[in-house]
Motif scaffolding. Sequence first.
Motif, PDB file in Angstrom:
ATOM      1  N   ALA A 238      69.808 -62.865  21.906  1.00 46.20           N
ATOM      2  CA  ALA A 238      71.168 -63.727  22.068  1.00 46.20           C
ATOM      3  C   ALA A 238      72.198 -62.106  21.633  1.00 46.20           C
ATOM      4  O   ALA A 238      73.406 -62.230  22.394  1.00 46.20           O
ATOM      5  CB  ALA A 238      71.365 -64.384  21.140  1.00 46.20           C
ATOM      6  N   SER A 239      71.425 -60.912  20.921  1.00 46.19           N
ATOM      7  CA  SER A 239      72.715 -60.224  20.524  1.00 46.19           C
ATOM      8  C   SER A 239      72.660 -59.390  22.141  1.00 46.19           C
ATOM      9  O   SER A 239      73.785 -58.867  21.976  1.00 46.19           O
ATOM     10  CB  SER A 239      72.173 -59.515  19.730  1.00 46.19           C
ATOM     11  N   GLU A 240      72.071 -59.202  22.446  1.00 47.96           N
ATOM     12  CA  GLU A 240      71.670 -58.295  23.098  1.00 47.96           C
ATOM     13  C   GLU A 240      72.878 -58.767  25.360  1.00 47.96           C
ATOM     14  O   GLU A 240      74.024 -58.330  25.212  1.00 47.96           O
ATOM     15  CB  GLU A 240      70.532 -58.241  25.327  1.00 47.96           C
ATOM     16  N   LYS A 242      75.104 -61.223  24.124  1.00 49.44           N
ATOM     17  CA  LYS A 242      76.203 -61.621  23.045  1.00 49.44           C
ATOM     18  C   LYS A 242      76.574 -63.391  23.383  1.00 49.44           C
ATOM     19  O   LYS A 242      77.701 -63.511  24.238  1.00 49.44           O
ATOM     20  CB  LYS A 242      77.709 -61.372  23.884  1.00 49.44           C
ATOM     21  N   ILE A 243      75.100 -64.180  23.443  1.00 49.16           N
ATOM     22  CA  ILE A 243      75.822 -66.158  23.314  1.00 49.16           C
ATOM     23  C   ILE A 243      75.299 -66.525  21.700  1.00 49.16           C
ATOM     24  O   ILE A 243      73.867 -65.254  21.345  1.00 49.16           O
ATOM     25  CB  ILE A 243      75.085 -66.302  24.252  1.00 49.16           C
ATOM     26  N   PRO A 244      75.538 -67.139  21.710  1.00 46.70           N
ATOM     27  CA  PRO A 244      75.317 -67.294  20.186  1.00 46.70           C
ATOM     28  C   PRO A 244      74.201 -68.134  19.767  1.00 46.70           C
ATOM     29  O   PRO A 244      73.672 -68.953  20.594  1.00 46.70           O
ATOM     30  CB  PRO A 244      76.136 -68.411  19.981  1.00 46.70           C
ATOM     31  N   LEU A 245      73.012 -68.172  19.314  1.00 49.85           N
ATOM     32  CA  LEU A 245      71.674 -68.548  18.908  1.00 49.85           C
ATOM     33  C   LEU A 245      71.705 -69.213  18.144  1.00 49.85           C
ATOM     34  O   LEU A 245      71.956 -69.257  16.716  1.00 49.85           O
ATOM     35  CB  LEU A 245      71.263 -67.629  18.402  1.00 49.85           C
ATOM     36  N   GLY A 256      68.446 -64.723  11.081  1.00 52.48           N
ATOM     37  CA  GLY A 256      68.786 -64.543  12.661  1.00 52.48           C
ATOM     38  C   GLY A 256      70.002 -65.522  13.416  1.00 52.48           C
ATOM     39  O   GLY A 256      70.656 -65.325  13.949  1.00 52.48           O
ATOM     40  N   ALA A 257      69.351 -66.307  13.290  1.00 50.52           N
ATOM     41  CA  ALA A 257      69.993 -67.211  14.029  1.00 50.52           C
ATOM     42  C   ALA A 257      71.585 -67.388  12.985  1.00 50.52           C
ATOM     43  O   ALA A 257      72.001 -67.633  12.135  1.00 50.52           O
ATOM     44  CB  ALA A 257      69.568 -68.704  14.072  1.00 50.52           C
ATOM     45  N   LEU A 258      72.526 -68.710  14.188  1.00 50.64           N
ATOM     46  CA  LEU A 258      73.983 -67.546  13.934  1.00 50.64           C
ATOM     47  C   LEU A 258      74.413 -69.691  12.991  1.00 50.64           C
ATOM     48  O   LEU A 258      74.917 -69.257  12.476  1.00 50.64           O
ATOM     49  CB  LEU A 258      74.370 -68.027  15.035  1.00 50.64           C
ATOM     50  N   ALA A 259      74.074 -70.455  13.305  1.00 46.01           N
ATOM     51  CA  ALA A 259      73.855 -71.930  12.414  1.00 46.01           C
ATOM     52  C   ALA A 259      73.152 -72.611  12.415  1.00 46.01           C
ATOM     53  O   ALA A 259      72.993 -72.923  13.774  1.00 46.01           O
ATOM     54  CB  ALA A 259      75.603 -72.448  13.349  1.00 46.01           C
ATOM     55  N   ALA A 260      73.146 -73.762  11.685  1.00 48.29           N
ATOM     56  CA  ALA A 260      72.110 -74.970  11.451  1.00 48.29           C
ATOM     57  C   ALA A 260      72.663 -76.047  10.608  1.00 48.29           C
ATOM     58  O   ALA A 260      73.712 -75.402   9.808  1.00 48.29           O
ATOM     59  CB  ALA A 260      70.822 -74.560  11.318  1.00 48.29           C
ATOM     60  N   VAL A 261      72.751 -77.551  11.091  1.00 46.10           N
ATOM     61  CA  VAL A 261      72.517 -78.350  10.775  1.00 46.10           C
ATOM     62  C   VAL A 261      71.628 -78.306   9.641  1.00 46.10           C
ATOM     63  O   VAL A 261      70.378 -79.761  10.938  1.00 46.10           O
ATOM     64  CB  VAL A 261      73.289 -79.246  11.002  1.00 46.10           C
ATOM     65  N   SER A 262      70.932 -79.078   8.658  1.00 42.20           N
ATOM     66  CA  SER A 262      70.129 -78.724   8.554  1.00 42.20           C
ATOM     67  C   SER A 262      69.970 -80.848   7.656  1.00 42.20           C
ATOM     68  O   SER A 262      71.639 -80.647   6.895  1.00 42.20           O
ATOM     69  CB  SER A 262      69.001 -78.161   7.470  1.00 42.20           C
ATOM     70  N   ALA A 302      74.867 -62.670  12.153  1.00 45.42           N
ATOM     71  CA  ALA A 302      74.415 -62.920  13.080  1.00 45.42           C
ATOM     72  C   ALA A 302      75.552 -63.265  14.132  1.00 45.42           C
ATOM     73  O   ALA A 302      75.451 -62.917  15.652  1.00 45.42           O
ATOM     74  CB  ALA A 302      73.631 -64.313  13.520  1.00 45.42           C
ATOM     75  N   ALA A 303      76.482 -64.033  13.387  1.00 46.82           N
ATOM     76  CA  ALA A 303      77.989 -63.734  14.423  1.00 46.82           C
ATOM     77  C   ALA A 303      78.561 -62.766  14.289  1.00 46.82           C
ATOM     78  O   ALA A 303      78.695 -62.687  15.904  1.00 46.82           O
ATOM     79  CB  ALA A 303      78.234 -64.677  13.195  1.00 46.82           C
TER      80      ALA A 303
END
Lengths: 327, 299
Positions: A238-240, A242-245, A256-262, A302-303
């Motif tokens: 994802a970093s290489e 440049k798309i969000p994970l 290192g994931a960008l965001a989550a709803v738990s 991560a963002a």
Amino acid sequence: MKNYKYFALVAIVAVLSVSGYLLYSKKNIPAQLPIIAVVTLQSHPILDTVQENLLADLKNEGLEDGKNIQLVLRNANGQMQAVPTIANEIASQNPRLIIAITTPMAQAVKKVAKCPVVFGAVTDPEGAGLFEGEGQGNITGTSDAVPYDQQLRLIKRIKPGVTRLGVLFNPGEASSKFAMTELRKFAPEMGIALVEGSVNTSGDVYAVAQSLAGKVDALLISTDNTVAVGIAAAVKVASEKKIPLFACDSGSVEKGALAAVSAGYPQVGIDTGRLAVKMFNGEKNLPFLKAQGSEIYLNQRAAEMMSTKIPDDVVANATKVLTEIKD
Amino acid sequence: MIAALDIGIVMGLILAWSVLGLTLSYRLLDFPDLTIEASLLIGGASYAVLHRAGFGLFVATVLAVVAGGLAGAVTGWINSRFRINKFLCGIIVISIAYTVGLRLMGSSNIGQTQASTLLDLFAPLDQGGSLPFHVGSIVFLTLLAAGIIGFLFLALRTQPGLKMRVAGSNPGYARSLGIPVSRNIVLGLFITNSLSALSGVLLVMHQGFADISMGQGVLVISLAAMTIGERLLPERRMSLPTFVVFAAILGSIVYQTILALAIGAGLAATDLRLATAMFVLVVVALKLTGRVDLLEEEA
């Protein structure tokens, strides 16, 4: 030799009478109060949160231990074979209501209970055979399934241009199977096309993420143990590119994931308590509740790495914003 | 008190076959077999899957028991083919069984809360739940126990049975008699793990679900039940097979009753394991220090 024999007999009689007394005294004094039993498979932070909030809610709504109800708590301490024993033991006390936390506990209780049952923190009540269709008379409860619709909504809020979403998952895992069913249901409503990448071992994550990355606007990993182990590879891709994970649990955001709803576990506990009070007061045919109060986790580091700006209003509503990535 | 006895008898008779699987392999085949955890899982999981797929109760049970037995055969084969340590063989098969179980079930848990089971065959005897005991389940489990005990005693006295025991207790002698040792060990472990798989099937019927972690911990409770059972019975008065079989069943019932008593007394989860461990220790200590045979007239 004879002395030992007497000693053994005395010891056994003593043990039996003490335990008999304990049982007798426990059962007899508050015999008039209706029993509410709370049974669970084990203690860990999530289940404890659910149980604490559930007990607090019972008290808030006027059901107090020793006053108008008798609370009986049982915990199998993670010992699977104690589950049916606890279910039978509780059923033999003729409680007015049983609250069963975790899937196996709820199944074992449902099998033997003759009273209303409220389950708590069961991921997939229908799949577990606890609940078929609407209004099941004497059984209801709460699900702690990740709210996948809110997950997709969060992705849209952070990156509105997402139309193709790559999902990494292991088809052999129960939670992923459930996740995919849910995602397939909600994605079309939000104008998102899913691109599925199945992963069989954690070692596959890098290759599968690579092959997906060129075709999608964002990546998502479901609550999947196989993928979670290989998450570092997905973060790297994802970093290489440049798309969000995105992820569906707070732990992956730390990694290192960008965001989550738990799922919001305190709310799951409170909802379980509310259903329990309704059942206790004689209501029937209540539908089960899905986890509502959701918690948003973000990772600013991560963002940066994925060149994605998280909108300020999302940051303002987040439960927790992290600034670094744990190894 | 009565509820604990009721639960103890039912759970004891359900898990007795796992205990017996362990003790038979250990005492008669000289093979401390860890595979019972794997075969219990495979038995329970196969039954749940087959039953869900529409197989009849008896067919599903028999197939599941055979599937669990195969786990034991694999352990025996790995041991004799690759000369790997017996404990390690069991651990390897337990790991394999976890994946196989997940693949079989397709998820980590299958619910069977509505299905009627073999345990309900004599349900009318329960008189609608007005009795303090689950008479229907107990009658079925007792008949099953009688059948298995009868089969085992007959089988152990036949020539193949005797050959198997020789192969286990004295492999060198067995070889000198021309008895194929490894084949007999594989067959023996197939049988003992079939027993454990039967426990898995009965457990799924009783508790209403199969779960990927249902085998975990069975080894510990089986060892505890074995220890209790062997201390309570007078070893010198019985033949070895009689002693092993009845010790397993009695030990399992006593252990499960104690567990139910401890749970019923409201022991905190944290204290439960210590309490049951202390009980096992007391039973063992009594026998060692005093040589008390509770069922023997004069020690």
